[in-house]
Design an enzyme around this catalytic site. Structure first.
Site, short mmCIF file in Angstrom:
data_model
loop_
_atom_site.label_atom_id
_atom_site.label_comp_id
_atom_site.label_asym_id
_atom_site.label_seq_id
_atom_site.Cartn_x
_atom_site.Cartn_y
_atom_site.Cartn_z
CD GLU A 144 -39.17 18.71 75.30
OE1 GLU A 144 -40.23 19.34 75.13
OE2 GLU A 144 -38.91 18.06 76.30
CB CYS B 39 -43.86 20.24 77.04
SG CYS B 39 -42.99 18.68 77.12
#
Lengths: 337, 337, 337, 337
Positions: free
Chosen positions: D84, D119
């Site tokens: 991720e 993020c």
């Protein structure tokens, strides 16, 4: 077929006027290898089937047909029944007009294809005035009046006679402001027996306020299983009345919300309960391009047809097996309560 | 709670003798922030609730209670009802004896915990003769006769009086070969009012062949909502009769197949239809260690309780929305049918 | 086909010795109407395919083949790969002996059908001594030694030569206590080219304690893609060593636990990790009667083949679309954080 | 927590600058009863963690962090990894302007809340010119320039220094047509150490054609893990270039399509591959109101976070157990193949 897939032994009965067709289908299945004892077929009137049901006490029954028989069956079978009954199906055209030809063509198909004899046929059209101004009703008139017996775009009606359809038309035309958009006449030049119906594709316009009056609502929302629809018009500010009409209808099979305005669509969906609802500018009430769950909503007896989930709901049921093979706990854990 | 989770506005009614408990639960919910208008509660006799149901025409009703009221409701509500009714629950002990103490303890718990007042209570025990030879019945007798009012391992029965339970016991004992295993006497030294029941945990043994006779089957399979069970014994070769008995019972709530012989287990499962069925040497009819779907099988009106799937089945329904926002096909594709 | 179902444009490569077969399959698809541009096919050696992969940077790769190539690909493609590699598959026979003929037949099929050339072939058999005493090994010997070229129950091996299989056999036979159960000889009377293998169905018995020694374990668990298996025996008390052997194998494709003792079965399942595991007296390692998920477990790169879930895992991925069309909250709710 | 739910024993490592926080979380878990041996925690630099991974050969690894380390790990662990990683996330504003204040507020939140250190932060904004004409950029400027240290609406940056952010800003401003919308200056009046970053919320406008040039695309799409974004503008006819830009970005974490025009939305969704994509006038790139699957799409190594499906994908795997307890077929069915 769903009943068979789930391992039942069904007893099949269809209206005696078309029962011969189902018999041929069964003979086809036998020809392909289906065991002859897997399905029973009963030819005969509905009363005979009713007597058999009372005696046989089947675990479950799926009934597709009229609302009147459906309610009687539900009582006689103590509710052990799934229903896919009356289809007075509505279509709402939202304020955003586009793709006029396509929408008109779809309206014509939904109301008059198969001579309107499908439980998903469009029975009432709520057209926003923007569509009326854009000429939608003229376009539908053009399409409907071009249907004719010779190319089978219109045909005989099995369950309503010519007279009963025209009488119903007349009753509607007595409502103040009502007008005949097209049709309302018997078909000519044919040899269809009198026990069947033979009328031109017909549409009656009823003003929205009149349709909602208690003294008219019942007749306006009576399903005609033939080439017949009611048309009405609504304007900005009248959406609550349109939704009220949809709510007051007693059965909720299919519906269409013709609009690409996502907020309009969500508002209508959030205030209606129909089971199979098509939304978007291509929305239809019938003839879905692929096989959807097809059935009413909002009723524990509501049947579904077509998809694996629908077949499981109607022809099977949840059974919970819990395995508990061990090991067992020590004696000190075993106290009485 | 399931009804609320799915967005319904339920009207709640419970037996008037325990309705006060539910009221306190609702007050607790309100205290925790639940909107007071989200649930209505009706105190009063069932007949009043019946009148309200007739007038209110609720979309759906979940009924938990006796089979007699359930069938009446199903007719009055035209089948718009889910039922979780009678629980005459059976347990079959297979031929493979092991973990004797545990199985005896579980039998005692299933039949007599909560003074047997749970719709999942063990109502009949089919013990393979290997278990009888191994001393299972003696072990159950030891456990059941050690229950007493002072530690609340036995208590008052709400819906059967002492007399009605003892009368039922006597009727069973008139069956040829029947014998009282234990109990069959009123509790002593208490102040339980006469409108309630107060009896010792009771078990009546009935020979399998006698239980299956048409003249006895009805009374043998009558559910007593109290500390009472029927016990019978079967031998190699008699499994078909045991399965026949299970098939002939009219309702199919919970069941247990106590065996670690996987082929025996599969055979019994394949020939019975109960909804919540526990299998394996630790199998029980009640008091599941975690929250399973709980409900009958084989009836379209069968309710489920507990799991998300059960809540969805009873308190919601499938609704199919098909979006079809475009684009539309070219005019040449638009032909009438 | 799974790759196509999910809308990918795959580039297909198979071992150049059998690539001609796949080409014919593609031509068949084209004949049936598949668009010729939907799949690309590369004929040629693996090194060429490797170069293409490096240049093309495919979104995903599914590799079926040897463990050595699989690991190299995983590094070269930075892990963008699904693997269905080495299959050194085990079968454990539990202590409960029954259906001897069937189990022997299934062992013969798992090890030697298709001349053992299937990634799900039975590579090692852990037989409880009860089965050995009952004569299982003799029965397997009878079956395996009746295989012959003339009826195609044995045939050429594509990826191992006769010499390499026999050399491997000799290495195993040097282990103390090892013995040849049957086979271990070249086939005679044929014209199979020397680049292929042609040996009799072969089984080598290795004592369990010897197989587990670090100096032997590697060679004992080397997969031979041909008609070859290792057989060993275990006794009550040795199950931990059997499970330890299963755990130490590096890849976990298929497995079989041949037993109807549910507690034994659960214990073995709870202590192993193989992906496609058959359990029960009919358990097999290969040739499943229906289409199961087929693939290894315990590795994030593990591919699955066959079922919709497997196809979705390998040829598609989760994508989450959250619609949030409104309405928007009032300005007072809009604070910065 | 997902790793624990699925029964793994995880070894946890986080950036050493914030590792102390995770330690406190673990201590909280222990305080609540979590067994201390269920999770291991490693304090220390990433290189140490890398060495441990090489030695421990974990079955699976979940990595959240920079793209550079992610790719190295994928190679070192032979692809046994879920990633991720980089989040250069885009937002496209469609042609239909409405709810201006809300959309501006959401843009400010997506880019600058948490000082842009998430993020899922909005890294590039593609605004249709209708929005620019309506004054969106002015409104965003008002919001961003009102952020200040004193109320914590802006704060220190952990992984980029003040100098590196300002240098990146300068490089972008050298692109022809680029201009500073706001920010681009160090914060003043604070004691944040020099190893951290301290800059005003910053936005640089780059003309779309310039951003797409190969010599600029890399720097324009470089993720700054801080209060920084790129803004560009597109007009009717330029949607293909916008979609091309989205396609050319190397990683595909979150995205937003801000529009209630359902056909526009469907077109953009059908031509992009981001994993977590919000659509509708309220669309955001971050801070979802409820817990969605969160992760990239289009990469077999793509991790998911948050939902049960995501946890199952990353921390478990499919294992197929097929039970086949019998009965066995008669001998005549047992032929060799």
């Amino acid at each position: 077929m769903g009943a068979l897939y789930m391992g039942n032994k069904p007893l099949l009965h269809v209206d005696q006027r078309v029962s011969v067709v189902v018999e041929q289908l069964l003979r086809l299945l036998h020809h392909c290898g289906a065991p002859p004892t897997d399905v029973d077929l009963l030819h005969g009137p509905g009363t005979t089937m009713g007597d058999v049901l009372k005696g046989a006490e089947p675990r479950s029954t799926l009934f597709t047909g009229s609302q009147r028989v459906a309610e009687r069956l539900a009582v006689e079978l103590h509710g052990k029944v799934f229903l896919e009954d009356a289809g007075f199906d509505w279509k709402i055209l939202g304020p955003d007009v586009r793709d006029l030809d396509y929408v008109a063509w779809q309206c014509d198909q939904d109301a008059y294809a198969c001579t309107g004899q499908k439980c998903s046929a469009q029975s009432i059209l709520f057209a926003h005035s923007n569509w009326v101004i854009a000429g939608l009703l003229d376009r539908i008139t053009d399409l409907a009046t071009s249907r004719k017996l010779s190319d089978l775009t219109v045909g005989p009606v099995l369950s309503w006679t010519t007279k009963s359809i025209l009488d119903h038309t007349k009753r509607l035309l007595q409502i103040p402001g009502a007008k005949l958009l097209f049709g309302g006449k018997p078909l000519s030049g044919h040899s269809i027996p009198e026990v069947y119906g033979a009328v031109e594709p017909t549409a009656v316009f009823i003003p929205l306020e009149q349709a909602l009056l208690p003294e008219h609502f019942g007749v306006v929302t009576t399903e005609v299983f033939g080439p017949f629809q009611v048309v009405t018009e609504w304007q900005d500010g009248q959406l609550p009345q349109v939704l009220d009409a949809c709510e007051r209808m007693s059965h909720h099979l299919t519906a269409a919300v013709v609009s690409n305005d996502i907020n309009f669509v969500q508002h209508v969906l959030g205030n209606t309960v129909n089971g199979t609802t098509y939304v978007g500018i291509r929305a239809r009430t019938t003839g879905a391009p692929q096989n959807h769950w097809f059935g009413p909503a909002g009723d524990p007896r509501g049947a579904g047809i077509g998809t694996p989930e629908a077949i499981r709901l109607v022809w099977s049921c949840h059974r919970e097996i819990i395995t508990d093979f061990g090991p067992v706990p020590p004696p000190s854990f075993l106290v009485q309560s």
